[in-house]
Design a protein around this motif. Structure first.
Motif, PDB file in Angstrom:
ATOM      1  N   MET A   1     -55.098  34.400 -25.214  1.00 56.84           N
ATOM      2  CA  MET A   1     -55.141  33.165 -26.007  1.00 56.84           C
ATOM      3  C   MET A   1     -54.494  32.023 -25.225  1.00 56.84           C
ATOM      4  SD  MET A   1     -53.626  32.401 -29.837  1.00 56.84           S
ATOM      5  CE  MET A   1     -54.741  33.550 -30.636  1.00 56.84           C
ATOM      6  N   GLU A   2     -55.145  30.844 -25.232  1.00 55.63           N
ATOM      7  CA  GLU A   2     -54.633  29.672 -24.539  1.00 55.63           C
ATOM      8  C   GLU A   2     -53.863  28.818 -25.544  1.00 55.63           C
ATOM      9  OE1 GLU A   2     -53.853  28.299 -21.138  1.00 55.63           O
ATOM     10  OE2 GLU A   2     -55.782  29.355 -21.027  1.00 55.63           O
ATOM     11  N   PHE A   3     -52.537  28.744 -25.375  1.00 56.34           N
ATOM     12  CA  PHE A   3     -51.736  27.943 -26.300  1.00 56.34           C
ATOM     13  C   PHE A   3     -52.079  26.463 -26.166  1.00 56.34           C
ATOM     14  CE2 PHE A   3     -48.406  31.461 -26.124  1.00 56.34           C
ATOM     15  CZ  PHE A   3     -48.797  31.967 -27.354  1.00 56.34           C
ATOM     16  N   VAL A   4     -52.155  25.784 -27.311  1.00 54.40           N
ATOM     17  CA  VAL A   4     -52.536  24.378 -27.370  1.00 54.40           C
ATOM     18  C   VAL A   4     -51.372  23.550 -27.894  1.00 54.40           C
ATOM     19  CG1 VAL A   4     -54.042  22.696 -28.515  1.00 54.40           C
ATOM     20  CG2 VAL A   4     -54.991  24.863 -27.679  1.00 54.40           C
ATOM     21  N   PHE A   5     -51.035  22.483 -27.153  1.00 55.11           N
ATOM     22  CA  PHE A   5     -50.186  21.433 -27.689  1.00 55.11           C
ATOM     23  C   PHE A   5     -51.098  20.240 -27.932  1.00 55.11           C
ATOM     24  CE2 PHE A   5     -47.526  17.690 -27.593  1.00 55.11           C
ATOM     25  CZ  PHE A   5     -46.478  18.065 -28.419  1.00 55.11           C
ATOM     26  N   ASP A   6     -51.146  19.813 -29.172  1.00 53.62           N
ATOM     27  CA  ASP A   6     -52.176  18.880 -29.641  1.00 53.62           C
ATOM     28  C   ASP A   6     -51.605  17.470 -29.793  1.00 53.62           C
ATOM     29  OD1 ASP A   6     -54.788  18.317 -30.886  1.00 53.62           O
ATOM     30  OD2 ASP A   6     -53.621  18.102 -32.717  1.00 53.62           O
ATOM     31  N   GLY A   7     -52.413  16.467 -29.427  1.00 52.36           N
ATOM     32  CA  GLY A   7     -51.926  15.099 -29.390  1.00 52.36           C
ATOM     33  C   GLY A   7     -51.831  14.372 -30.709  1.00 52.36           C
ATOM     34  N   HIS A   8     -52.448  14.898 -31.781  1.00 53.54           N
ATOM     35  CA  HIS A   8     -52.380  14.153 -33.042  1.00 53.54           C
ATOM     36  C   HIS A   8     -52.813  15.018 -34.218  1.00 53.54           C
ATOM     37  CE1 HIS A   8     -52.212  10.525 -35.523  1.00 53.54           C
ATOM     38  NE2 HIS A   8     -53.223  11.045 -36.181  1.00 53.54           N
ATOM     39  N   ASN A   9     -52.021  14.984 -35.289  1.00 50.37           N
ATOM     40  CA  ASN A   9     -52.441  15.559 -36.573  1.00 50.37           C
ATOM     41  C   ASN A   9     -51.796  14.778 -37.709  1.00 50.37           C
ATOM     42  OD1 ASN A   9     -49.991  17.003 -37.805  1.00 50.37           O
ATOM     43  ND2 ASN A   9     -50.002  17.850 -35.733  1.00 50.37           N
ATOM     44  N   ASP A  10     -52.360  14.959 -38.903  1.00 49.00           N
ATOM     45  CA  ASP A  10     -51.872  14.285 -40.115  1.00 49.00           C
ATOM     46  C   ASP A  10     -51.379  15.282 -41.157  1.00 49.00           C
ATOM     47  OD1 ASP A  10     -52.313  11.305 -39.889  1.00 49.00           O
ATOM     48  OD2 ASP A  10     -54.294  12.001 -39.324  1.00 49.00           O
ATOM     49  N   VAL A  11     -50.812  16.397 -40.702  1.00 46.19           N
ATOM     50  CA  VAL A  11     -50.371  17.405 -41.661  1.00 46.19           C
ATOM     51  C   VAL A  11     -49.261  16.864 -42.570  1.00 46.19           C
ATOM     52  CG1 VAL A  11     -48.663  18.480 -40.127  1.00 46.19           C
ATOM     53  CG2 VAL A  11     -49.730  19.834 -41.947  1.00 46.19           C
ATOM     54  N   LEU A  12     -48.408  15.971 -42.070  1.00 44.56           N
ATOM     55  CA  LEU A  12     -47.353  15.422 -42.926  1.00 44.56           C
ATOM     56  C   LEU A  12     -47.935  14.628 -44.089  1.00 44.56           C
ATOM     57  CD1 LEU A  12     -44.628  14.248 -40.379  1.00 44.56           C
ATOM     58  CD2 LEU A  12     -44.394  16.035 -42.111  1.00 44.56           C
ATOM     59  N   LEU A  13     -49.067  13.966 -43.865  1.00 42.68           N
ATOM     60  CA  LEU A  13     -49.715  13.225 -44.948  1.00 42.68           C
ATOM     61  C   LEU A  13     -50.142  14.176 -46.055  1.00 42.68           C
ATOM     62  CD1 LEU A  13     -51.043  10.658 -46.155  1.00 42.68           C
ATOM     63  CD2 LEU A  13     -53.060  11.168 -44.744  1.00 42.68           C
TER      64      LEU A  13
END
Length: 351
Positions: A1-13
């Motif tokens: 599995m290739e770990f991903v660090f993602d540049g943007h999400n709106d989970v807090l919303l």
């Protein structure tokens, strides 16, 4: 599995809205839910090891326009927001991020070393981002407070205007050259971010604003969740000239999973082939080089391809990129290493 660090999400919303309706945000993230795109279990299943988590103030009057017979649409910019209620919401979301941290549901990270440590420990590495700076004051005193609480990235504007600059509308087809750029206060904000080591995100700003930041900031240019205007002519996507400037500054563009920013027709249709995601990646890699391209999903903030569906499906994109010929070293850069390089440089970390 290739770990991903993602540049943007709106989970807090999403968590904040549900919390206001009586839900437990810590349980929702830690134990999982069928709602939205991101929670702890689905992130772990899809190798989503962390990302920039947005503090975003909703616009109540934004109603996306339906496309006309030609598939074209122009949604007017949302109205500017007042600072006091924006500050209240921003503090609520920041407090929510800290509740998750205190409960061990995720870990707020302030350095790339902390991001790597959280990844090694199997804990979601959350970097606090501010998407639109309506909560900040003209003297920028609040910026120091947010920084002390973990803020390490901000976009001066969302797709509306504020005291710091002008945003691009949701429109197709349209150039990102859709209005003025930074205000005088915006230039001061950019200078302050450079001094403090706060990343400046250009994902929602006008093209003029892009160039205003480019001439003012000495940091790498960052568009956390944007795609290629030559392939999908929405106002929020980047022109070739903008991509070239990002390459010259050794900056980064995070591929936005939003189908409206991937499809040539810009339709909001989840039945969108992953080959379109690969096509945008290919274009950016060819234009900027492998070191300037990454992922910026916009999970919990947009319609994503149904084959991915949510964070648990993230490895399907990785598989599609591998099938397209990207080697292991390239995949590591696209999935996390490019983000960590740019953040390390922007945050003034020692080499």
């Amino acid at each position: 599995m290739e770990f991903v660090f993602d540049g943007h999400n709106d989970v807090l919303l999403r968590l904040w809205r549900n919390m206001r309706n009586g839900a437990d945000p810590v349980a929702e993230f830690a134990k999982g839910t069928r709602e939205g795109h991101i929670d702890g279990p689905r992130a772990k299943a899809g190798g989503l090891a962390g990302g920039l988590c947005a503090i975003y103030i909703p616009s109540g009057d934004l109603i996306l326009k339906e496309p006309d017979g030609n598939g074209h649409y122009v949604t007017p910019l949302a109205s500017p927001l007042e600072r006091a209620p924006s500050l209240d919401i921003a503090i609520e979301k920041l407090a929510l991020a800290h509740r998750l941290d205190k409960a061990g549901a995720w870990r707020i990270c302030r350095s790339t070393a902390e991001i790597r440590r959280a990844m090694e420990d199997g804990i979601f590495a959350a970097v606090v981002h501010m998407e639109g700076c309506e909560a900040l004051d003209a003297d920028l005193a609040a910026l120091d407070v947010f920084y002390a609480a973990g803020l390490r990235s901000l976009g001066p504007v969302w797709s509306r205007n504020n005291a710091f600059g002008h945003g691009v509308p949701f429109a197709y087809p349209m150039s990102p050259d859709a209005g003025p750029g930074l205000t005088d206060l915006g230039f001061e904000l950019v200078k302050a971010c450079d001094r403090m080591g706060i990343a400046i995100d250009l994902a929602h700003i006008t093209e003029q604003g892009f160039w205003d930041v480019a001439k003012t900031s000495e940091a790498p240019l960052i568009a956390s969740h944007s795609n290629v205007h030559a392939l999908t002519a929405v106002a929020r996507n980047l022109t070739d000239r903008q991509l070239d400037a990002i390459r010259e500054r050794r900056g980064i563009v995070g591929l936005n999973y939003a189908v409206t920013m991937l499809r040539p027709d810009a339709r909001d249709d989840a039945n969108t082939n992953l080959n379109l995601m690969v096509r945008h990646i290919d274009y950016m890699v060819e234009r900027m080089g492998i070191d300037c391209v990454a992922l910026g999903s916009d999970f919990d903030g947009a319609t994503v391809p149904q084959e991915i569906a949510d964070a648990a499906g993230n490895q399907k994109l990785v598989a599609a990129l591998k099938h397209a010929g990207y080697a292991s070293d390239d995949l590591a850069k696209l999935c996390r290493e490019n983000w960590l390089r740019v953040l390390s440089k922007t945050w003034h970390e020692p080499r």
